[in-house]
Scaffold this active site. Sequence first.
Site, mmCIF file in Angstrom:
data_model
loop_
_atom_site.group_PDB
_atom_site.id
_atom_site.type_symbol
_atom_site.label_atom_id
_atom_site.label_comp_id
_atom_site.label_asym_id
_atom_site.label_seq_id
_atom_site.Cartn_x
_atom_site.Cartn_y
_atom_site.Cartn_z
ATOM 1 C CE1 TYR A 1 30.399 6.533 60.466
ATOM 2 C CE2 TYR A 1 32.035 5.392 61.805
ATOM 3 C CZ TYR A 1 31.145 5.408 60.747
ATOM 4 O OH TYR A 1 30.991 4.289 59.969
ATOM 5 C CB ILE B 1 36.496 10.834 53.119
ATOM 6 C CG1 ILE B 1 35.952 11.203 54.499
ATOM 7 C CG2 ILE B 1 35.630 9.793 52.433
ATOM 8 C CD1 ILE B 1 34.574 11.830 54.475
ATOM 9 C CE1 TYR C 1 32.936 7.428 50.226
ATOM 10 C CE2 TYR C 1 31.640 8.906 51.603
ATOM 11 C CZ TYR C 1 32.385 7.753 51.456
ATOM 12 O OH TYR C 1 32.593 6.931 52.535
ATOM 13 C CG PHE D 1 25.354 8.502 55.055
ATOM 14 C CD1 PHE D 1 26.610 7.945 55.201
ATOM 15 C CD2 PHE D 1 25.237 9.888 55.064
ATOM 16 C CE1 PHE D 1 27.738 8.737 55.352
ATOM 17 C CE2 PHE D 1 26.357 10.693 55.211
ATOM 18 C CZ PHE D 1 27.614 10.116 55.348
ATOM 19 C CG ASP D 2 28.232 4.253 58.282
ATOM 20 O OD1 ASP D 2 27.716 3.370 58.985
ATOM 21 O OD2 ASP D 2 29.414 4.218 57.898
ATOM 22 C CG PHE E 1 31.106 12.500 58.815
ATOM 23 C CD1 PHE E 1 30.679 11.201 58.642
ATOM 24 C CD2 PHE E 1 31.524 13.221 57.698
ATOM 25 C CE1 PHE E 1 30.668 10.615 57.386
ATOM 26 C CE2 PHE E 1 31.514 12.642 56.444
ATOM 27 C CZ PHE E 1 31.082 11.337 56.283
#
Length: 409
Positions: A80, A110, A136, A90-91, A153
């Site tokens: 991902y 999540i 979040y 961010f990731d 994502f």
Amino acid sequence: MSNEAEPMNVEEDVAPSTDPAEAVPSPPSDTNLPENPYARETEWGEDITAEKTGQLYKRILTEGSGDDRPMPDDNVIVHYTGRLLDGTVFDSSVERGEPFNFTLGQGAVIKGWDEGVATMLKGEKSLLTCKPEYAYGEKGSPPKIPANATLQFEVELLSWQGDDISKDGGVLMSMLQKGAEGDYFKPRDGTEVEVELIGSHDGRVFDNRIEKFLLGEGCEHNIIEGVELALKKMKKTERSKITVAPKYGWGHEGSQEHGVPPDATIIYEIFLIDYVKAKESWEYDTAEERKTDAERLKEKGNTFFKAGKFVLALKQYKRAADLVSESSASTDEDKELVSPIYRTVKLNEAAVHLQLKDYEKAKNACDTVLGKDEKNTKALYRRGQVCCHGDYVDLVIYSCSLGILWYAR
């Protein structure tokens, strides 16, 4: 993507860190934002929430293959990349070069992931756009994920496998249909179950039937161990699929009756239609009732033992011993009533373990009896038999001599 303060859980020694505060650089300045072709809502794809609330969207980027999708409790493996709507990454497991795995449907990630990944096919790559309620929320995950942030994502579903209920990879279980709400009981040995079974191998159905039997005695109905293990995890009206390795199926011999070759991995779809619970230990009113049922189980065990069905015999003896153990007796009178049958079934357990060549368990069963009756000749004799198969020469002589001596008295 974890539903806690970090996007995902990995081992602490994996570098770089997956904590969004450490894993990525600060977002670019407003004058140098990366371009995001999917920033506009019109590019998000389909609303895949059941109620069409507009909280989770999916756009397929690369089609997957097959018809199967992961089910709740399956262990899924994905790659991902997570972005803010302005394109800031961010990731990313892709950048780390390490796929991410998690258990689906258990809140380990999540909500957008739990629901979104469940719609994907193997090999599929999709864009999941998660509104704050599916990501979040109002708090975000500072400093990289702002409050009330909509996240995107790119997720690629690499593979998945069912819940490893045998703990050795021998039986993998995937839920196809949830069981009855509010039914928290799961069958155990002695529970009468009614099940629908559909068994297949290499796409060929070899078993399709409805069967009623006592759990723990499935082999009497040509039901494999893997099916019984699965039933102990199921609720009434639940439907599940299991993949069964030879060890928990028909092993090296296969099944001539079903046309299953040796060393075959097979698949069973199981529907638990209904069950009748065995009487729970706390449901007995008197020690006499316990003694009566324990004697019934002992006799059933004896029948299995004489037929050479030692594993089935052992299950009956164990259930009998549980019914009349010392902890089940509340008074000295009750203990006196149930102690003889308890000693008998423990000694029968020892006899089974001897047949199965499990000498340590046989010795333990004898020692349990001798702990209450040190002059029990049968326990001493069987412990002597045990010791003939190990480094217990002195104990052999001691046990046998005491048995002979006390028998002579």
